[in-house]
Design a protein around this motif. Structure first.
Motif, PDB file in Angstrom:
ATOM      1  N   ASP A   7      34.088  40.103  37.993  1.00 28.20           N
ATOM      2  CA  ASP A   7      33.423  39.318  38.658  1.00 28.20           C
ATOM      3  C   ASP A   7      32.828  39.985  39.849  1.00 28.20           C
ATOM      4  O   ASP A   7      33.670  41.066  40.178  1.00 28.20           O
ATOM      5  N   LEU A   8      32.187  39.909  40.597  1.00 34.29           N
ATOM      6  CA  LEU A   8      31.660  40.313  42.504  1.00 34.29           C
ATOM      7  C   LEU A   8      32.441  39.746  43.344  1.00 34.29           C
ATOM      8  O   LEU A   8      33.214  40.610  44.308  1.00 34.29           O
ATOM      9  N   ALA A   9      32.698  38.508  42.996  1.00 37.99           N
ATOM     10  CA  ALA A   9      34.258  38.039  44.021  1.00 37.99           C
ATOM     11  C   ALA A   9      35.306  38.363  43.831  1.00 37.99           C
ATOM     12  O   ALA A   9      36.028  39.009  44.624  1.00 37.99           O
ATOM     13  N   ALA A  10      36.409  39.083  43.216  1.00 33.52           N
ATOM     14  CA  ALA A  10      37.036  39.897  42.220  1.00 33.52           C
ATOM     15  C   ALA A  10      37.301  40.925  42.923  1.00 33.52           C
ATOM     16  O   ALA A  10      38.255  41.826  43.205  1.00 33.52           O
ATOM     17  N   ARG A  11      35.921  42.065  42.611  1.00 34.40           N
ATOM     18  CA  ARG A  11      35.732  43.234  43.335  1.00 34.40           C
ATOM     19  C   ARG A  11      35.995  43.017  44.593  1.00 34.40           C
ATOM     20  O   ARG A  11      36.158  43.922  45.444  1.00 34.40           O
ATOM     21  N   ARG A  12      35.442  41.952  45.489  1.00 33.11           N
ATOM     22  CA  ARG A  12      35.533  41.480  47.234  1.00 33.11           C
ATOM     23  C   ARG A  12      36.569  41.513  47.108  1.00 33.11           C
ATOM     24  O   ARG A  12      36.996  42.475  48.636  1.00 33.11           O
ATOM     25  N   ARG A  13      37.804  40.641  46.583  1.00 35.74           N
ATOM     26  CA  ARG A  13      38.876  40.613  46.873  1.00 35.74           C
ATOM     27  C   ARG A  13      39.846  41.831  46.797  1.00 35.74           C
ATOM     28  O   ARG A  13      40.475  42.024  47.468  1.00 35.74           O
ATOM     29  N   ARG A  31      55.078  46.691  42.947  1.00 33.64           N
ATOM     30  CA  ARG A  31      54.587  45.995  41.839  1.00 33.64           C
ATOM     31  C   ARG A  31      53.852  44.793  41.682  1.00 33.64           C
ATOM     32  O   ARG A  31      52.833  44.822  41.110  1.00 33.64           O
ATOM     33  N   PRO A  32      53.942  43.734  42.275  1.00 32.95           N
ATOM     34  CA  PRO A  32      53.764  42.772  42.209  1.00 32.95           C
ATOM     35  C   PRO A  32      51.648  42.641  43.053  1.00 32.95           C
ATOM     36  O   PRO A  32      51.316  42.146  42.077  1.00 32.95           O
ATOM     37  N   LEU A  33      51.973  43.469  43.752  1.00 37.86           N
ATOM     38  CA  LEU A  33      50.640  43.779  44.408  1.00 37.86           C
ATOM     39  C   LEU A  33      49.781  44.900  43.587  1.00 37.86           C
ATOM     40  O   LEU A  33      48.619  43.693  42.307  1.00 37.86           O
ATOM     41  N   ALA A  34      50.360  45.440  42.974  1.00 39.48           N
ATOM     42  CA  ALA A  34      49.150  46.392  41.681  1.00 39.48           C
ATOM     43  C   ALA A  34      48.719  45.232  39.929  1.00 39.48           C
ATOM     44  O   ALA A  34      47.261  45.977  40.333  1.00 39.48           O
ATOM     45  N   GLU A  35      49.827  44.583  40.501  1.00 38.48           N
ATOM     46  CA  GLU A  35      49.950  43.606  39.033  1.00 38.48           C
ATOM     47  C   GLU A  35      48.247  42.833  39.361  1.00 38.48           C
ATOM     48  O   GLU A  35      47.814  42.838  38.372  1.00 38.48           O
ATOM     49  N   GLN A  36      48.635  42.207  40.474  1.00 36.40           N
ATOM     50  CA  GLN A  36      47.778  40.974  40.905  1.00 36.40           C
ATOM     51  C   GLN A  36      46.238  42.002  41.623  1.00 36.40           C
ATOM     52  O   GLN A  36      45.459  41.335  40.561  1.00 36.40           O
ATOM     53  N   LEU A  37      46.470  43.078  41.640  1.00 40.12           N
ATOM     54  CA  LEU A  37      45.002  44.060  42.395  1.00 40.12           C
ATOM     55  C   LEU A  37      44.528  44.514  40.045  1.00 40.12           C
ATOM     56  O   LEU A  37      42.953  44.088  39.754  1.00 40.12           O
ATOM     57  N   ILE A  38      45.004  44.948  39.928  1.00 38.07           N
ATOM     58  CA  ILE A  38      44.761  44.572  38.024  1.00 38.07           C
ATOM     59  C   ILE A  38      44.091  43.170  37.201  1.00 38.07           C
ATOM     60  O   ILE A  38      43.120  43.371  36.770  1.00 38.07           O
ATOM     61  N   THR A  39      44.293  42.356  37.389  1.00 43.06           N
ATOM     62  CA  THR A  39      44.452  41.204  36.671  1.00 43.06           C
ATOM     63  C   THR A  39      42.887  41.001  37.224  1.00 43.06           C
ATOM     64  O   THR A  39      41.833  40.080  36.385  1.00 43.06           O
ATOM     65  N   LYS A  40      42.794  41.326  39.235  1.00 51.29           N
ATOM     66  CA  LYS A  40      42.088  40.601  39.405  1.00 51.29           C
ATOM     67  C   LYS A  40      40.549  42.117  39.006  1.00 51.29           C
ATOM     68  O   LYS A  40      38.998  41.371  38.879  1.00 51.29           O
ATOM     69  N   ALA A  41      40.898  43.146  38.478  1.00 55.58           N
ATOM     70  CA  ALA A  41      39.655  43.820  38.402  1.00 55.58           C
ATOM     71  C   ALA A  41      39.702  43.882  36.617  1.00 55.58           C
ATOM     72  O   ALA A  41      38.618  43.608  36.166  1.00 55.58           O
TER      73      ALA A  41
END
Length: 190
Positions: free
Chosen positions: A59-65, A45-55
């Motif tokens: 921006d390009l940096a978030a996409r690379r992360r 759950r925390p990993l998935a929510e962090q990925l959605i927040t980055k998405a």
């Protein structure tokens, strides 16, 4: 081996745990919901929510992360272009965990982790409305720019309009009449 902060490790090593959570996140974004053990769901759950927040940043940096965790480019595309825009007005709580009964083989407590809003319902309705509106606007532009032509009222006028047209020229510049004369000359020589 360092001790994890959130309970015992899911796999044998940190690398195995990281890869397992990445695979679970990929499946979650691909299917919208997955069934797994309660422990894995709580760690995911925390990993998935962090990925959605980055998405949501987009921006390009978030996409690379995100690509560093989720290796499937199709899933990353879906995350950035379909899943993240749905949560633009939401500051967290993108997933839900629903506990189900024990697993048949080993009686492990099972759970379903899912995205809060359905994937299949939200996406196609908007795209079809936009597509039809776009097609209608394009048709209006074509009709406005097209010159108004009146079709010939009789067959005689249509034939006269065809006779006024010039004979087609070939690439070398010869007209149709000149080609016919040359063909007649070649047949008479033989």
């Amino acid at each position: 081996m360092p001790t994890p902060t959130k309970g015992p490790r899911l796999g044998g090593s940190p690398a195995h745990e990281r890869l397992m959570l990445a695979n679970l996140a990929t499946a979650l974004f691909q299917h919208g919901k997955i069934q797994t053990t309660e422990t894995k769901a709580k760690r995911l759950r925390p990993l998935a929510e962090q990925l959605i927040t980055k998405a949501k940043r987009g921006d390009l940096a978030a996409r690379r992360r995100v690509l560093a965790v989720v290796r499937d480019k199709d899933v990353v595309y879906a995350l950035f272009d379909q899943i993240a825009p749905r949560y633009a007005n939401r500051n967290g709580g993108y997933t839900r965990i629903v506990k189900t009964g024990p697993r048949k083989g080993d009686a492990a407590p099972m759970a379903i982790i899912e995205l809060v809003e359905e994937l299949a319902v939200a996406a196609p309705a908007k795209s079809t409305r936009k597509a039809t509106a776009r097609k209608a606007a394009q048709q209006d532009k074509v009709e406005a720019l097209a010159p108004e032509e009146q079709p010939p009222s009789s067959a005689a006028e249509a034939a006269a309009a065809d006779q006024d047209a010039e004979a087609p020229e070939s690439v070398s510049g010869d007209t149709a009449a000149a080609r016919e004369d040359a063909d007649e000359a070649d047949t008479s020589k033989s």
